[in-house]
Design an enzyme around this catalytic site. Structure first.
Site, PDB file in Angstrom:
ATOM      1  N   LYS A 102      -5.175 -12.817  11.641  1.00 21.22           N
ATOM      2  CA  LYS A 102      -4.716 -11.701  12.476  1.00 21.22           C
ATOM      3  C   LYS A 102      -4.456 -12.122  13.916  1.00 21.22           C
ATOM      4  O   LYS A 102      -3.437 -12.698  14.221  1.00 21.22           O
ATOM      5  CB  LYS A 102      -5.686 -10.536  12.363  1.00 21.22           C
ATOM      6  CG  LYS A 102      -5.659  -9.877  10.975  1.00 21.22           C
ATOM      7  CD  LYS A 102      -6.351  -8.560  10.963  1.00 21.22           C
ATOM      8  CE  LYS A 102      -6.340  -7.928   9.563  1.00 21.22           C
ATOM      9  NZ  LYS A 102      -5.026  -7.499   9.101  1.00 21.22           N
TER      10      LYS A 102
ATOM     11  N   ASP B 264     -16.715 -13.027   8.351  1.00 27.07           N
ATOM     12  CA  ASP B 264     -15.286 -12.740   8.249  1.00 27.07           C
ATOM     13  C   ASP B 264     -14.851 -12.105   9.567  1.00 27.07           C
ATOM     14  O   ASP B 264     -14.947 -10.896   9.764  1.00 27.07           O
ATOM     15  CB  ASP B 264     -15.030 -11.798   7.073  1.00 27.07           C
ATOM     16  CG  ASP B 264     -13.557 -11.418   6.918  1.00 27.07           C
ATOM     17  OD1 ASP B 264     -12.755 -11.778   7.797  1.00 27.07           O
ATOM     18  OD2 ASP B 264     -13.230 -10.747   5.916  1.00 27.07           O
TER      19      ASP B 264
ATOM     20  N   TYR C 293       0.815  -1.214   0.000  1.00 25.70           N
ATOM     21  CA  TYR C 293       0.000   0.000   0.000  1.00 25.70           C
ATOM     22  C   TYR C 293       0.855   1.274   0.000  1.00 25.70           C
ATOM     23  O   TYR C 293       0.512   2.263   0.656  1.00 25.70           O
ATOM     24  CB  TYR C 293      -0.941   0.018   1.218  1.00 25.70           C
ATOM     25  CG  TYR C 293      -1.793  -1.197   1.363  1.00 25.70           C
ATOM     26  CD1 TYR C 293      -2.845  -1.450   0.490  1.00 25.70           C
ATOM     27  CD2 TYR C 293      -1.554  -2.128   2.379  1.00 25.70           C
ATOM     28  CE1 TYR C 293      -3.641  -2.584   0.616  1.00 25.70           C
ATOM     29  CE2 TYR C 293      -2.344  -3.262   2.514  1.00 25.70           C
ATOM     30  CZ  TYR C 293      -3.377  -3.475   1.631  1.00 25.70           C
ATOM     31  OH  TYR C 293      -4.162  -4.597   1.764  1.00 25.70           O
TER      32      TYR C 293
ATOM     33  N   TYR D 240     -14.316  -5.011   3.056  1.00 25.60           N
ATOM     34  CA  TYR D 240     -12.976  -5.475   2.669  1.00 25.60           C
ATOM     35  C   TYR D 240     -12.787  -6.878   3.219  1.00 25.60           C
ATOM     36  O   TYR D 240     -12.974  -7.122   4.411  1.00 25.60           O
ATOM     37  CB  TYR D 240     -11.889  -4.552   3.220  1.00 25.60           C
ATOM     38  CG  TYR D 240     -10.493  -5.097   3.004  1.00 25.60           C
ATOM     39  CD1 TYR D 240      -9.862  -4.974   1.768  1.00 25.60           C
ATOM     40  CD2 TYR D 240      -9.813  -5.748   4.031  1.00 25.60           C
ATOM     41  CE1 TYR D 240      -8.591  -5.479   1.558  1.00 25.60           C
ATOM     42  CE2 TYR D 240      -8.543  -6.257   3.835  1.00 25.60           C
ATOM     43  CZ  TYR D 240      -7.934  -6.122   2.600  1.00 25.60           C
ATOM     44  OH  TYR D 240      -6.677  -6.635   2.392  1.00 25.60           O
TER      45      TYR D 240
END
Length: 441
Positions: A268, A238, A16, A144
């Site tokens: 994560k 998610d 990014y 996302y």
């Protein structure tokens, strides 16, 4: 001799990042609790858990010890035709904590691949049942779910994915059911559910992360899932960001009053931020649809590092810490502090909205203009945080906190102080603060 940052700039390509114009990266050489320590000894308070992965603090001794022990025992074994204790134990412990309908665990290696597995489960589930026409997914606008192609397809179309739009499969987007718009979104869903090709609904439960920590109520999500289930549509939660206590309970889906997802995705915080790992769980009927004498009905998906023993050991150690009563108290303490700060700052000039769920706090500033992710205001917010020795990653005009659970009240106050100075930046009147002496080794 070149510095670590200069050496980095000569050989690396960061995510990014426009490498031509980006400043040199901050060179971090050590972690300690909620702090990251740079090459020159400067300390930075990690206000976002290093991209939402770190639960219990950097270099946590309990996780480090379990990882070290596993490395001395078994570092890896292929997971096709073989198994090992850490993979079995982690699956057993997770399934005991997840909603009762979750029955099987499929390992992968990051959040995007956990979502890819979920999407393939849904599509092949209907294919195996003789309904290959059911291939359309529903998802929230501005959602996302990752950067691999399937995950991009079920994410919002935006600047980050624009070069790939022609290659992404079509999906149907629902508006996010934020307060005041619940009935509108339910009506949108009802129309879409009249179609015979709808296969799955994927969602970030209660909090849309990269959208700016946009939040909505569990009751409306429960109703959305209920209506999907009435039409045989599979639902994917998610929980890559929301899992392992971020929203209050261990999993955001636990806040749904009646329904539960058919499939859940994790990464994560799964390993406490120690090692890369992904995991997808599913309900028993989904798994059963892949059982057959026909080998072609198997799920043909895998990764070289599937169920890596060292990652499993880190996840087991992190889960042990997360399940402890002390961690529950830590999360509640952070949630209470966020609530108090929200009460203080909400409604002030320069503040459009403050959102809070569990250990997640988001402040949406009101600069009048320049609110995109690529705005100069976003860059100014980021630099202000770095100048004050705090790691934040603003989402345009939205600045969020998602700290490790070990973050103290004093450290939280440092984070809140930076958010106050960001408001001053918007209003353009307060002087720069004096840094506390303990920010240097």
């Amino acid at each position: 001799m070149p510095t670590l940052a200069e050496r980095d700039h000569a050989v690396l390509w960061h995510p990014y990042t426009q490498m031509q114009t980006a400043p040199l990266p901050v060179p971090i050489v050590r972690g300690e609790g909620s702090w990251l320590i740079a090459e020159d000894g400067t300390r930075y308070l990690d206000g976002i858990s290093s991209w939402w992965v770190n639960l219990h603090g950097h270099a946590h001794p309990h996780i480090a010890e379990r990882v070290s022990e596993q490395l001395r025992t078994l570092e890896h074994v292929l997971f096709a035709g073989f198994t090992h204790p850490a993979a079995v134990e982690l699956a057993e412990q997770l399934l005991a904590l997840l909603p009762q309908n979750q029955a099987r665990v499929f390992y992968s290696d990051n959040g995007s691949t956990a979502v890819e597995v979920a999407l393939k489960m849904v599509l092949q589930y209907f294919h195996n049942l003789g309904q290959p026409e059911r291939r359309t997914f529903l998802c929230f606008r501005n959602s996302y779910h990752g950067d691999t192609f399937g995950a991009m397809a079920v994410s919002s179309r935006g600047a980050f994915t624009q070069p790939f739009w022609p290659l992404l499969f079509d999906v149907e987007f629902l508006d996010v059911p934020v307060p005041g718009h619940e009935q509108e979104v339910l009506s949108q869903l009802d129309i879409l559910l009249t179609r015979p090709d709808v296969a799955g609904f994927i969602f970030e439960p209660l909090v849309l992360g990269t959208a700016g920590m946009v939040m909505y109520a569990p009751e409306v999500l429960d109703e959305l899932v209920h209506r999907c289930h009435q039409r045989g549509v599979l639902c994917i939660a998610d929980e890559v960001m929301t899992g392992f206590g971020r929203t209050g309970p261990l999993f955001a889906s636990a806040l749904l009053p009646r329904e539960q997802p058919d499939i859940m995705c994790f990464s994560k915080g799964l390993t406490g931020g120690t090692l890369a790992m992904g995991l997808t769980t599913c309900a028993a009927p989904i798994y059963a649809a892949f059982l057959s004498d026909d080998k072609m009905k198997a799920l043909f998906h895998g990764h070289s590092y599937t169920a890596n023993p060292v990652a499993c050991a880190a996840a087991l150690a992190s889960l042990e810490l997360t399940s402890a009563e002390a961690c529950t108290h830590q999360r509640q303490r952070i949630a209470d502090a966020h609530a108090a700060f929200r009460q203080e700052i909400e409604g002030q000039a320069g503040i459009r909205q403050v959102r809070h769920q569990g250990t997640i706090l988001a402040v949406e500033y009101d600069p009048g203009e320049g609110t995109s992710y690529f705005s100069r205001l976003r860059d100014a917010f980021y630099q202000l945080a770095i100048d004050n020795h705090v790691v934040l990653r603003p989402l345009g005009n939205v600045v969020y906190l998602l700290p490790p659970y070990c973050t103290t009240n004093e450290e939280l106050e440092l984070l809140y102080a930076v958010l106050r100075r960001m408001r001053a930046l918007v209003l353009d009147f307060l002087p720069a603060p004096t840094l506390p002496e303990y920010l240097h080794d």
